[in-house]
Enzyme design. Structure first.
Site, PDB file in Angstrom:
ATOM      1  N   ALA A  72      12.780  11.626  -2.881  1.00  0.00           N
ATOM      2  CA  ALA A  72      14.013  11.027  -2.385  1.00  0.00           C
ATOM      3  C   ALA A  72      14.603  10.115  -3.451  1.00  0.00           C
ATOM      4  CB  ALA A  72      13.724  10.242  -1.106  1.00  0.00           C
ATOM      5  N   GLN A  74      15.109   7.016  -3.792  1.00  0.00           N
ATOM      6  CA  GLN A  74      14.337   5.831  -4.160  1.00  0.00           C
ATOM      7  C   GLN A  74      12.835   6.110  -4.112  1.00  0.00           C
ATOM      8  OE1 GLN A  74      15.110   2.886  -5.447  1.00  0.00           O
ATOM      9  NE2 GLN A  74      17.284   3.392  -5.573  1.00  0.00           N
ATOM     10  N   SER A  75      12.437   7.249  -4.605  1.00  0.00           N
ATOM     11  CA  SER A  75      11.038   7.663  -4.583  1.00  0.00           C
ATOM     12  C   SER A  75      10.159   6.766  -5.449  1.00  0.00           C
ATOM     13  CB  SER A  75      10.920   9.105  -5.058  1.00  0.00           C
ATOM     14  OG  SER A  75       9.574   9.442  -5.328  1.00  0.00           O
ATOM     15  N   ASN A  76       9.145   6.168  -4.829  1.00  0.00           N
ATOM     16  CA  ASN A  76       8.148   5.412  -5.587  1.00  0.00           C
ATOM     17  C   ASN A  76       7.318   6.346  -6.464  1.00  0.00           C
ATOM     18  OD1 ASN A  76       8.571   2.713  -4.348  1.00  0.00           O
ATOM     19  ND2 ASN A  76       7.880   3.758  -2.495  1.00  0.00           N
ATOM     20  N   CYS A  78       8.218   9.130  -7.881  1.00  0.00           N
ATOM     21  CA  CYS A  78       8.974   9.519  -9.078  1.00  0.00           C
ATOM     22  C   CYS A  78       8.987   8.393 -10.103  1.00  0.00           C
ATOM     23  CB  CYS A  78      10.394   9.915  -8.692  1.00  0.00           C
ATOM     24  SG  CYS A  78      10.511  11.539  -7.897  1.00  0.00           S
TER      25      CYS A  78
END
Length: 335
Positions: A72, A74-76, A78
């Site tokens: 997503a 705001q992927s942590n 990633c």
């Protein structure tokens, strides 16, 4: 890292062990402990560091020159994959939901700082199938161009990634032994299922070695529609993880416990209960939770405590899986 896991490909990325921190009494009288996996060190920390030690270890062992993953906006996961690439000198490609922002914030800002190349799909945060198709297409493009990418599914939730939390279960239990704590439960937030599966695998391996000792339940709080309906199959993923370790351990029928009541409308859509839990954690322990993931997970813990799931005086551990950079993205703050 214990000898049980020492034969597996691995790259040092996290600062371990993380602290097991005593908190206040929960509603209903159980004692709260917080496992500070928001402080794993890599790229501002979070649970994905443990997964990435094994995923990136496998990538390096296979001779990969780049990493691809997906998430997503705001992927942590990633953001932390970008940090892992920076540490090990690997190019990182991130496939993200939404459109390219005029001004990157939160996890996206950090991922860019770590040198990742961003690929925006326009997809909705919760359309994980669409995102995974885009990841696979990008991997094919890079292979055709002569690259050697290692492609990681959403959340790093493979049997290899789950190894990080199989090892973490042992870390938690050893910390509890040292402090004479006998937890009734370990509570964790779950979306793509890998952290949950790793803990179940670790619990099965621990149970084989300590058949007469106390064993906490692992309770996952589901914050995505897929995991709430059994996708992925957490028990199967845990069994595959145990198989990779190559040591005796059986995942039993009742081992997977998942509470699906705290999702709300959808993944990444805040809830009133989640926001109340963010405030409770901030004002009772100075812990920073996010609205997508840990806030909803902690709401599930508080809700189960209020309902009397655990006796007064028992010990309950919440794994704080991180996510604080998202607080500094639009819509991320609770006041």
């Amino acid at each position: 890292m214990g000898t049980m896991f020492g034969h597996l490909p691995w790259s040092r990325l996290a600062t371990l062990p993380t602290a097991l921190e005593r908190g206040p009494q929960l509603p209903g009288g159980a004692r709260l402990w917080v496992k500070r996996d928001d402080l794993t060190g890599l790229g501002m920390g979070g649970n994905k560091a443990r997964k990435l030690e094994y995923l990136v270890g496998a990538a390096v062992a296979e001779g990969a020159r780049s990493l691809i993953t997906v998430g997503a906006a705001q992927s942590n996961h990633c953001r932390m994959t970008a940090a892992a690439g920076a540490v090990l000198g690997l190019e990182v490609h991130l496939v993200l939901s939404g459109d390219r922002p005029d001004t990157p914030t939160g996890n996206q800002l950090l991922a860019l700082l770590f040198g990742a190349e961003m690929h925006y799909t326009g997809a909705h945060d919760s359309h994980w199938g669409e995102l995974e198709i885009a990841r696979e297409a990008l991997a094919s493009e890079l292979i055709e161009s002569g690259d050697q990418p290692y492609s990681i599914p959403i959340g790093g939730s493979t049997a290899v990634g789950a190894l990080g939390y199989a090892a973490a279960f042992f870390e938690i239990m050893e910390q509890c032994r040292a402090r004479d704590v006998h937890p009734a439960a370990i509570v964790v937030t779950s979306s793509s299922g890998g952290t949950h599966a790793g803990l179940i695998a670790g619990r099965a391996l621990w149970r084989t070695r300590h058949p007469d000792g106390p064993l906490p339940e692992v309770l996952a709080i589901g914050v995505a529609k897929g995991v709430n309906i059994g996708m992925p199959d957490v028990a199967s993923l845990a069994r595959e993880c145990v198989g990779l370790v190559g040591q005796p351990g059986t995942v039993e029928a009742g081992d997977v416990q998942l509470d699906a009541h705290w999702l709300g409308d959808d993944y990444a859509v805040p809830t009133a209960a989640g926001d109340a839990a963010v405030r409770w954690a901030a004002r009772h322990g100075g812990w920073v939770l996010d609205r997508t993931y840990t806030g909803k997970g902690f709401a599930g813990l508080v809700g189960n405590a209020e309902a009397g799931r655990w006796p007064a005086g028992s010990d309950v551990i919440f794994i704080h899986t991180g996510g604080s950079p998202a607080v500094f993205a639009p819509g991320g703050a609770v006041l």
